[in-house]
Motif scaffolding. Sequence first.
Motif: not given
Length: 416
Positions: A7-8, A11, A14, A18
């Motif tokens: 997850l880190g 992020i 991003a 995305s």
Amino acid sequence: MILRLALGSLIARALTVSMTILAIALSVALFLGVEKIRTGAKASFADTISGTDLIVGARSGSVQLLLYSVFRIGNATNNLTWQSYQDIAARPQVDWIVPISLGDSHRQFRVMGTTPAFFERYKYRSGQSLAVQDGAIMDDLFDTVLGADVAATLGYGIGDPIVVSHGLASFSQHKDQPFRVSGILEKTGTPVDRTVIVSLRAIEAIHVDWQSGAQRPGQSTPADVIRNMDLEPQAVSAALVGVKSRLQVFGLQRSINEYPQEPLLAILPGVALQELWQIVGIAETALIAVSAMVVVTALIGMMATIFSSLNERRREMAIFRAMGARPRVVLALLVLEAMLMAALGAILGLAFLYVGLLIGQPMIDRAFGLWLPIEPVTLREIWVLAGVVVAGAIVSMVPALRAYRMSLADGMMVKI
């Protein structure tokens, strides 16, 4: 710990992540949307005619009879004589019967002669009745009711005159007996939208001065005289039949097919529609294949994104190895990242689909007569989403194996 690291890492990247998630979401929405349209189109196709137990016409093929009687495509090989029609109507099994007379046209739209009972008995979309958008059902001999597409395409309104052409794509016109638009039907998404509907007596009326497909020279019977004539038809193209009990359908069908006076054919509309769908339904396979390729392309794009980021992350992987992480941890990290992106893309794609359905459903129904129901997520859709996640894990294995094989020394090396 691996989940937190994944997850880190997502992020931290991003923007790129995305864009990848958005590509997957759009492809999933497209795939599920095509599936919705496919099932909706199939259901609408099957609901073109509902509540009719039998269609009766001259003996030909079941698909041919369905095409000209319901879809207004092609012509009847022969007609059903009025005497045979009345004989069938008088049978105790028959609850109602509606005649259909075809043959003429108006500016490439088919003209259908029938009785007022057609507007009551013809059903579509699981029992929905025809509704008049403007005006009223024909009351006068020379009144006509237009389907929604006819009125929209030709710009007709209530009271406008219409001259019917003799036959299809013919230059011969029934100019002596023009019709008046008395009503316009609401859009149904069925062939009724492209039909000019007149009374069965009117079909006979406009052919009073005609013989063998041509007008008798010098003859033009006044409309007032025609109104007082016996305009009982000699034959009709087909008839829609409803029976009193569904248990009597097959017996009535068999007796009509064995009718001794003339060769007739009675078909079950649902069975004939399935046969026709098998012929035209090959397009749905092509649509599914194209949308599936879009999903595959998005997943390959995700794999390319992971590949392109490996050079930037070589030091990151080397640090993990130096801190004691085993090679399989690096492998699991990259696979988990890909699965998270695929899962987020799949869920977002599902959300796009239902938002699109919520907004577009009434517009699609109004424009095309295609009803796309908004229903809870089906098991098939869940399997599709799960398949996207699994496929994301599979395509990520290639860059993950590359990272797995990176050496510690290569990752820690500083290049100037």
